[in-house]
Design a protein around this motif. Structure first.
Motif, PDB file in Angstrom:
ATOM      1  N   THR A  67      -0.320 -49.391  90.859  1.00 11.25           N
ATOM      2  CA  THR A  67      -0.952 -48.881  89.645  1.00 11.25           C
ATOM      3  C   THR A  67      -1.396 -47.443  89.898  1.00 11.25           C
ATOM      4  N   ALA A  68      -1.673 -46.744  88.813  1.00 12.14           N
ATOM      5  CA  ALA A  68      -2.149 -45.366  88.897  1.00 12.14           C
ATOM      6  C   ALA A  68      -3.355 -45.211  87.980  1.00 12.14           C
ATOM      7  N   PRO A  69      -4.324 -44.396  88.357  1.00 12.87           N
ATOM      8  CA  PRO A  69      -5.496 -44.197  87.500  1.00 12.87           C
ATOM      9  C   PRO A  69      -5.130 -43.437  86.226  1.00 12.87           C
ATOM     10  N   LYS A  70      -5.566 -43.940  85.088  1.00  9.40           N
ATOM     11  CA  LYS A  70      -5.363 -43.221  83.835  1.00  9.40           C
ATOM     12  C   LYS A  70      -6.215 -41.946  83.837  1.00  9.40           C
ATOM     13  N   ARG A  71      -5.632 -40.883  83.314  1.00  6.81           N
ATOM     14  CA  ARG A  71      -6.337 -39.615  83.253  1.00  6.81           C
ATOM     15  C   ARG A  71      -6.919 -39.337  81.870  1.00  6.81           C
ATOM     16  N   ALA A  72      -6.514 -40.148  80.892  1.00  5.50           N
ATOM     17  CA  ALA A  72      -7.040 -40.011  79.535  1.00  5.50           C
ATOM     18  C   ALA A  72      -6.919 -41.360  78.834  1.00  5.50           C
ATOM     19  N   ARG A  73      -7.772 -41.588  77.873  1.00  3.03           N
ATOM     20  CA  ARG A  73      -7.789 -42.887  77.199  1.00  3.03           C
ATOM     21  C   ARG A  73      -6.477 -43.173  76.481  1.00  3.03           C
ATOM     22  N   ILE A  74      -5.796 -42.126  75.985  1.00  2.00           N
ATOM     23  CA  ILE A  74      -4.597 -42.346  75.173  1.00  2.00           C
ATOM     24  C   ILE A  74      -3.347 -42.624  76.008  1.00  2.00           C
ATOM     25  N   HIS A  75      -3.423 -42.490  77.310  1.00  2.00           N
ATOM     26  CA  HIS A  75      -2.232 -42.691  78.129  1.00  2.00           C
ATOM     27  C   HIS A  75      -1.730 -44.130  78.046  1.00  2.00           C
ATOM     28  N   THR A  76      -0.430 -44.274  77.823  1.00  2.00           N
ATOM     29  CA  THR A  76       0.188 -45.596  77.745  1.00  2.00           C
ATOM     30  C   THR A  76       1.288 -45.796  78.773  1.00  2.00           C
ATOM     31  N   MET A  77       1.774 -44.714  79.388  1.00  2.00           N
ATOM     32  CA  MET A  77       2.886 -44.835  80.328  1.00  2.00           C
ATOM     33  C   MET A  77       2.620 -44.005  81.578  1.00  2.00           C
ATOM     34  N   VAL A  78       3.148 -44.481  82.686  1.00  2.00           N
ATOM     35  CA  VAL A  78       3.119 -43.716  83.938  1.00  2.00           C
ATOM     36  C   VAL A  78       4.397 -44.040  84.693  1.00  2.00           C
ATOM     37  N   GLY A  79       5.028 -42.989  85.231  1.00  2.00           N
ATOM     38  CA  GLY A  79       6.325 -43.186  85.853  1.00  2.00           C
ATOM     39  C   GLY A  79       6.328 -42.932  87.339  1.00  2.00           C
ATOM     40  N   ASP A  80       7.197 -43.640  88.008  1.00  2.00           N
ATOM     41  CA  ASP A  80       7.461 -43.460  89.429  1.00  2.00           C
ATOM     42  C   ASP A  80       8.812 -42.768  89.536  1.00  2.00           C
ATOM     43  N   SER A  81       8.865 -41.626  90.178  1.00  2.00           N
ATOM     44  CA  SER A  81      10.131 -40.905  90.350  1.00  2.00           C
ATOM     45  C   SER A  81      10.445 -40.836  91.838  1.00  2.00           C
ATOM     46  N   THR A  82      11.085 -41.886  92.339  1.00  2.00           N
ATOM     47  CA  THR A  82      11.453 -41.983  93.749  1.00  2.00           C
ATOM     48  C   THR A  82      12.967 -42.110  93.830  1.00  2.00           C
ATOM     49  N   PRO A  83      13.694 -41.012  94.065  1.00  2.00           N
ATOM     50  CA  PRO A  83      15.155 -41.048  93.944  1.00  2.00           C
ATOM     51  C   PRO A  83      15.875 -41.891  94.982  1.00  2.00           C
ATOM     52  N   VAL A  84      15.178 -42.327  96.017  1.00  2.68           N
ATOM     53  CA  VAL A  84      15.842 -43.185  96.997  1.00  2.68           C
ATOM     54  C   VAL A  84      16.053 -44.598  96.466  1.00  2.68           C
ATOM     55  N   TYR A  85      15.343 -44.991  95.402  1.00  2.71           N
ATOM     56  CA  TYR A  85      15.454 -46.361  94.903  1.00  2.71           C
ATOM     57  C   TYR A  85      16.887 -46.732  94.531  1.00  2.71           C
ATOM     58  N   LEU A  86      17.641 -45.798  93.975  1.00  2.00           N
ATOM     59  CA  LEU A  86      18.982 -46.114  93.500  1.00  2.00           C
ATOM     60  C   LEU A  86      19.877 -46.608  94.625  1.00  2.00           C
ATOM     61  N   MET A  87      19.677 -46.085  95.839  1.00  2.00           N
ATOM     62  CA  MET A  87      20.586 -46.442  96.933  1.00  2.00           C
ATOM     63  C   MET A  87      19.944 -47.317  98.004  1.00  2.00           C
ATOM     64  N   TRP A  88      18.648 -47.557  97.917  1.00  5.64           N
ATOM     65  CA  TRP A  88      17.970 -48.274  98.990  1.00  5.64           C
ATOM     66  C   TRP A  88      18.203 -49.780  98.866  1.00  5.64           C
ATOM     67  N   PRO A  89      18.626 -50.433  99.945  1.00  4.42           N
ATOM     68  CA  PRO A  89      18.861 -51.884  99.886  1.00  4.42           C
ATOM     69  C   PRO A  89      17.635 -52.644  99.382  1.00  4.42           C
ATOM     70  N   GLN A  90      17.833 -53.457  98.353  1.00  2.90           N
ATOM     71  CA  GLN A  90      16.832 -54.349  97.768  1.00  2.90           C
ATOM     72  C   GLN A  90      15.781 -53.646  96.904  1.00  2.90           C
ATOM     73  N   ALA A  91      15.813 -52.330  96.798  1.00  2.00           N
ATOM     74  CA  ALA A  91      14.774 -51.652  96.018  1.00  2.00           C
ATOM     75  C   ALA A  91      14.834 -52.048  94.543  1.00  2.00           C
ATOM     76  N   LEU A  92      16.026 -52.059  93.956  1.00  2.00           N
ATOM     77  CA  LEU A  92      16.135 -52.402  92.539  1.00  2.00           C
ATOM     78  C   LEU A  92      15.791 -53.878  92.309  1.00  2.00           C
ATOM     79  N   GLU A  93      16.163 -54.738  93.249  1.00  2.00           N
ATOM     80  CA  GLU A  93      15.808 -56.161  93.106  1.00  2.00           C
ATOM     81  C   GLU A  93      14.291 -56.331  93.141  1.00  2.00           C
ATOM     82  N   ARG A  94      13.610 -55.614  94.008  1.00  2.00           N
ATOM     83  CA  ARG A  94      12.148 -55.677  94.067  1.00  2.00           C
ATOM     84  C   ARG A  94      11.541 -55.142  92.774  1.00  2.00           C
TER      85      ARG A  94
END
Length: 292
Positions: free
Chosen positions: A71-98
């Motif tokens: 989880t990530a701390p919300k920085r404002a009350r209106i926030h509804t989305m937060v993203g993880d941008s880790t480009p190794v996920y596409l090729m890392w064994p089992q990352a997408l399954e997790r």
């Protein structure tokens, strides 16, 4: 969307579970896109761009605690989305399954770049940050699979594999085939690096549409984030190196074209394979970035 969880002390607006992900490919503009989307009024800027959660091989995946660890701390009350941008996920064994076990309806974004240009950019990044790590010849030979690997090589530390898996990351077709088997095709937004830079405002609209967000009233300007050094120490690629790599990727590149629908006709790898680009010409361009 993922509900807001009560936040710990110091997080007055609570916390959000990560609810979208830019999963790859490394050195293809993921930082630029992540930085832009994090400026959306409804999107919370995460504590760091790359969470590296699903590629953590020391985590207890039998008993994950997402409430505590993803989880990530919300920085404002209106926030509804937060993203993880880790480009190794596409090729890392089992990352997408997790990731699918965590949120099976996760919207995903993947950006693809010519595999030879991406590989060279990967190496120059490493040489900038770790000058004592393998020079170009060693980078090409330490992990040189002939197809997309589904496991980390036995006895290799995950951190070393993460840094030196440059060739493995270029098998885009197999990665995408695997990804479509884990998440429905509709959950994926596929982008091409050069087209993204050339028509950035349109791409930003496509991304917000994909995430179910209202479009920016005024889109943030394109910024080149984390650009590498102008020149790095080492040995420059040769034309023979690049020709051999293009052949290595040939079959997978054809698969990628069928699966992605993206236009790769301008990619140097494609042009080398079809004979319209001399690999020595590309090597000469790369050599301008290398101080031998």
């Amino acid at each position: 969307m993922t509900p807001t969880r009560p936040g710990p002390e110091g997080s007055p607006f609570g916390r959000l579970g990560y609810n979208f992900s830019i999963v790859g490919a490394q050195k293809s503009g993921t930082s630029t896109l992540s930085g832009t989307i994090s400026q959306h009024p409804l999107v919370c800027r995460p504590p760091r761009k790359e969470a590296h959660f699903f590629n953590d091989e020391e985590y207890d995946w039998e008993h994950p605690d997402y409430e505590r660890d993803y989880t990530a701390p919300k920085r404002a009350r209106i926030h509804t989305m937060v993203g993880d941008s880790t480009p190794v996920y596409l090729m890392w064994p089992q990352a997408l399954e997790r990731m699918a076990a965590y949120k099976p309806d996760m919207p995903l974004i993947a950006i693809f770049r010519d595999p030879l240009e991406r590989l060279f950019s990967h190496w120059t990044m490493l040489r900038t940050r770790h000058p004592d790590w393998p020079d170009w010849p060693g980078f090409l030979t330490e992990f040189r699979p002939t197809s997309f690997p589904t496991t980390i090589p036995e006895g290799v530390r995950p951190m070393r594999y993460k840094h030196l898996s440059g060739i493995a990351r270029g098998f885009y077709g197999a990665q995408l085939e695997h990804g479509f088997g884990v998440f429905d095709r509709e959950q994926w937004l596929l982008l091409e690096f050069r087209q993204m830079l050339a028509d950035y405002e349109s791409v930003v609209d496509r991304v917000t549409d994909h995430l179910g967000l209202p479009r920016f009233e005024e889109r943030p300007p394109l910024r080149n984030r984390y650009a590498g050094a102008e020149r790095v120490p080492g040995t420059a690629p040769t034309g023979d190196d690049l020709a051999a790599l293009a052949e290595l990727y040939a079959e997978d590149l054809a698969l990628f074209g069928r699966l992605s629908g993206l236009d790769t006709s301008h990619w140097p790898t494609t042009r080398i394979l079809e004979g319209s680009l001399d690999p020595a010409e590309l090597a000469a361009r790369f050599a301008t970035r290398v101080a031998g």
